[in-house]
Design a protein around this motif. Structure first.
Motif, short mmCIF file in Angstrom:
data_model
loop_
_atom_site.label_atom_id
_atom_site.label_comp_id
_atom_site.label_asym_id
_atom_site.label_seq_id
_atom_site.Cartn_x
_atom_site.Cartn_y
_atom_site.Cartn_z
N VAL A 123 0.88 -1.17 0.00
CA VAL A 123 0.00 0.00 0.00
C VAL A 123 0.92 1.22 0.00
CG1 VAL A 123 -1.84 1.25 1.19
CG2 VAL A 123 -1.74 -1.25 1.33
N HIS A 124 0.70 2.12 -0.96
CA HIS A 124 1.53 3.31 -1.09
C HIS A 124 0.66 4.55 -0.95
CE1 HIS A 124 4.79 0.83 -2.73
NE2 HIS A 124 3.90 0.28 -3.53
N ALA A 128 -1.43 11.82 -3.04
CA ALA A 128 -2.75 12.06 -3.61
C ALA A 128 -3.76 10.99 -3.22
CB ALA A 128 -2.65 12.14 -5.13
N GLY A 129 -3.45 10.19 -2.23
CA GLY A 129 -4.36 9.15 -1.78
C GLY A 129 -3.68 7.80 -1.80
N PRO A 145 -5.94 2.77 -7.68
CA PRO A 145 -6.37 3.64 -6.58
C PRO A 145 -7.14 2.85 -5.53
CG PRO A 145 -7.69 4.02 -8.55
CD PRO A 145 -6.62 3.07 -8.94
N PHE A 146 -6.89 3.16 -4.28
CA PHE A 146 -7.63 2.51 -3.20
C PHE A 146 -8.80 3.42 -2.86
CE2 PHE A 146 -7.64 0.91 1.42
CZ PHE A 146 -8.47 -0.14 1.08
N SER A 147 -9.77 3.42 -3.77
CA SER A 147 -10.96 4.26 -3.65
C SER A 147 -12.19 3.37 -3.61
CB SER A 147 -11.05 5.22 -4.83
OG SER A 147 -11.23 4.48 -6.04
#
Length: 191
Positions: A123-124, A128-129, A145-147
């Motif tokens: 996980v980075h 920006a999220g 993206p982890f969205s």
């Protein structure tokens, strides 16, 4: 001290604060002022840091670490990530639907149709999220993206991450499918 194996990122040291060895740090977690209450923190080299004091300062915390008493010593710690062994954290720290980022590493990644996209490698967060790095079988790793749109569900009991492959950028979509596929249109229409 042996380097713990199940590490949870607690803070990243930014730079010195003042001339007496205090450091600014970006905390992770809901209660940054408790950084010193979990026990010694370690870096990725296995060095141990005892937090003597923590106080808020805008969007960071200022920490005083045992053995760090000069600005030069504090400057030498710039960029050091501080971790804690997962076993040192209280069991009731998280709500039922919460998890640590470290818990995501190793989870299987699939979509609603059951297609396998690999496993979470890391996980980075580059500013920006959060981003999940996915190790794909026989391919180079990819970052998504982890969205909520790209990752609608994390099931810790099943040890899986459900992805929406289009929102995650894992599959290519033809321009015709995205635009509605106007057949017969050559794109040179005049209005």
């Amino acid at each position: 001290m042996a380097k713990p194996e199940n590490l949870v990122l607690m803070a990243i040291i930014g730079g010195p604060h003042g001339i007496r060895g205090e450091v600014r740090a970006k905390p992770y977690g809901d209660e940054p002022l408790k950084l010193g209450s979990y026990g010694p923190l370690v870096d990725d080299k296995g060095r141990t840091f005892k937090v003597l004091a923590v106080r808020p300062a805008k969007n960071v915390v200022v920490m005083r670490l045992e053995g760090v008493s000069t600005r030069e010593a504090a400057e030498a710690l710039n960029g050091v990530s501080l971790f804690i062994d997962r076993a040192q954290l209280p069991d009731d720290l998280l709500d039922e639907d919460e998890f640590f980022q470290a818990d995501l590493v190793g989870l299987a990644v699939h979509d609603a149709e059951g297609s396998d996209y690999g496993k979470v490698l890391a996980v980075h967060n580059f500013g920006a999220g959060d981003i999940l790095e996915i190790a794909q079988p026989g391919k180079a790793s990819v970052m998504i993206p982890f969205s909520d749109a790209a990752v609608p569900e994390v099931d810790m009991d099943a040890r899986t991450v459900l992805v929406e492959p289009i929102a995650a950028g894992l599959i290519d979509v033809d321009d015709e499918e995205v635009s509605g596929g106007d057949e017969g249109s050559d794109g040179d229409e005049s209005r």
